[in-house]
Design a protein around this motif. Structure first.
Motif, short mmCIF file in Angstrom:
data_model
loop_
_atom_site.label_atom_id
_atom_site.label_comp_id
_atom_site.label_asym_id
_atom_site.label_seq_id
_atom_site.Cartn_x
_atom_site.Cartn_y
_atom_site.Cartn_z
N ILE A 17 0.84 -1.20 0.00
CA ILE A 17 0.00 0.00 0.00
C ILE A 17 0.87 1.24 0.00
O ILE A 17 0.67 2.17 -0.79
CB ILE A 17 -0.97 0.01 1.20
N ARG A 18 1.86 1.28 0.86
CA ARG A 18 2.74 2.44 0.96
C ARG A 18 3.44 2.70 -0.37
O ARG A 18 3.52 3.83 -0.84
CB ARG A 18 3.75 2.23 2.08
N ARG A 19 3.95 1.66 -0.99
CA ARG A 19 4.66 1.86 -2.25
C ARG A 19 3.73 2.31 -3.36
O ARG A 19 4.11 3.13 -4.20
CB ARG A 19 5.42 0.58 -2.63
N TYR A 20 2.50 1.79 -3.39
CA TYR A 20 1.53 2.26 -4.38
C TYR A 20 1.27 3.75 -4.20
O TYR A 20 1.30 4.52 -5.16
CB TYR A 20 0.21 1.48 -4.28
N LEU A 21 1.01 4.16 -2.96
CA LEU A 21 0.73 5.57 -2.69
C LEU A 21 1.94 6.43 -3.00
O LEU A 21 1.82 7.53 -3.55
CB LEU A 21 0.30 5.75 -1.24
N HIS A 22 3.13 5.93 -2.67
CA HIS A 22 4.36 6.68 -2.92
C HIS A 22 4.54 6.91 -4.43
O HIS A 22 4.85 8.02 -4.86
CB HIS A 22 5.56 5.93 -2.35
N LYS A 23 4.33 5.87 -5.20
CA LYS A 23 4.51 5.94 -6.65
C LYS A 23 3.48 6.84 -7.32
O LYS A 23 3.73 7.41 -8.38
CB LYS A 23 4.42 4.53 -7.25
N ASN A 24 2.32 6.99 -6.70
CA ASN A 24 1.21 7.75 -7.28
C ASN A 24 0.89 9.00 -6.47
O ASN A 24 -0.28 9.34 -6.28
CB ASN A 24 -0.01 6.83 -7.40
N ALA A 25 1.91 9.68 -6.01
CA ALA A 25 1.75 10.85 -5.13
C ALA A 25 0.97 11.97 -5.81
O ALA A 25 1.20 12.28 -6.97
CB ALA A 25 3.13 11.35 -4.70
N GLU A 26 0.04 12.54 -5.03
CA GLU A 26 -0.75 13.68 -5.49
C GLU A 26 -0.66 14.79 -4.45
O GLU A 26 -0.46 14.52 -3.26
CB GLU A 26 -2.22 13.29 -5.67
N VAL A 27 -0.79 16.03 -4.91
CA VAL A 27 -0.65 17.16 -4.00
C VAL A 27 -1.95 17.95 -3.90
O VAL A 27 -2.79 17.91 -4.79
CB VAL A 27 0.49 18.11 -4.46
N GLY A 28 -2.09 18.66 -2.78
CA GLY A 28 -3.17 19.61 -2.61
C GLY A 28 -4.46 19.04 -2.07
O GLY A 28 -4.51 18.02 -1.40
N LEU A 29 -5.53 19.73 -2.41
CA LEU A 29 -6.85 19.41 -1.90
C LEU A 29 -7.53 18.30 -2.70
O LEU A 29 -8.25 17.48 -2.14
CB LEU A 29 -7.71 20.68 -1.93
N ASP A 30 -7.29 18.28 -3.98
CA ASP A 30 -7.96 17.32 -4.86
C ASP A 30 -7.00 16.17 -5.17
O ASP A 30 -6.05 16.33 -5.92
CB ASP A 30 -8.39 18.02 -6.15
N LEU A 31 -7.25 15.01 -4.55
CA LEU A 31 -6.42 13.81 -4.72
C LEU A 31 -7.27 12.68 -5.28
O LEU A 31 -7.54 11.69 -4.60
CB LEU A 31 -5.83 13.38 -3.37
N PRO A 32 -7.73 12.78 -6.52
CA PRO A 32 -8.71 11.83 -7.02
C PRO A 32 -8.25 10.37 -7.00
O PRO A 32 -9.02 9.50 -6.62
CB PRO A 32 -8.98 12.31 -8.45
N ASN A 33 -7.04 10.09 -7.40
CA ASN A 33 -6.57 8.71 -7.42
C ASN A 33 -6.36 8.16 -6.02
O ASN A 33 -6.69 7.00 -5.74
CB ASN A 33 -5.29 8.60 -8.25
N THR A 34 -5.81 8.99 -5.15
CA THR A 34 -5.58 8.56 -3.76
C THR A 34 -6.90 8.29 -3.06
O THR A 34 -7.05 7.26 -2.39
CB THR A 34 -4.77 9.63 -3.00
#
Length: 156
Positions: A17-34
């Motif tokens: 899970i951590r590596r998936y989230l790390h690889k797909n990092a999103e910033v700000g208020l709108d994090l659609p994939n996360t």
């Protein structure tokens, strides 16, 4: 349940899970994939998540007291140069550990759901975005994260 033993059993899931989230990092208020990923994981654990503003919330258990557990999900606009196979290539990076915070809360949610019949009260989950820009908590408060049910205590 022996939570320490179960957490060790789920170590590889936590890392994945951590590596998936790390690889797909999103910033700000709108994090659609996360947000989509977190909601999908919770549903797989038998938990019914809801959007709360731009963040995600869910509850496990019933009754009182209500304990809120919070994790931040956003990254920073930093180019990652680690060379790791799970490095983010979008120009964003989980340089502050929010990827592991989210992974740990997801695994905690899984274990709590597995042991739900032994809970005395409710655990309310709060997956917050925009922590780095100081907007995520206010967004979730404006969308009543602190109501229905109202937490008696909170931990991050």
């Amino acid at each position: 349940m022996d939570y320490y033993k179960r957490a060790n059993e789920l170590k590889e899931d936590t890392i994945e899970i951590r590596r998936y989230l790390h690889k797909n990092a999103e910033v700000g208020l709108d994090l659609p994939n996360t947000v989509e990923y977190v909601m999908k994981q919770l549903k797989e654990y038998g938990i019914q998540p809801q959007l709360c503003g731009h963040g995600v919330t869910a509850t496990i258990g019933k009754g009182k007291p209500v304990i809120l557990l919070r994790a931040d999900m956003d990254a920073l606009p930093i180019t990652e140069l680690s060379g790791e196979e799970f490095a983010c290539t979008s120009g964003n990076m989980h340089a502050c550990g929010h990827d592991i915070h989210t992974a740990m809360l997801l695994i905690a949610a899984r274990m709590l759901k597995e042991d739900e019949n032994h809970l005395h009260g409710i655990v309310k989950l709060m997956f917050q975005n925009a922590e780095e820009i100081f907007k995520g908590a206010n967004d979730m408060i404006e969308h009543v994260i602190l109501d229905n049910p109202r937490p008696d205590a909170a931990m991050a």
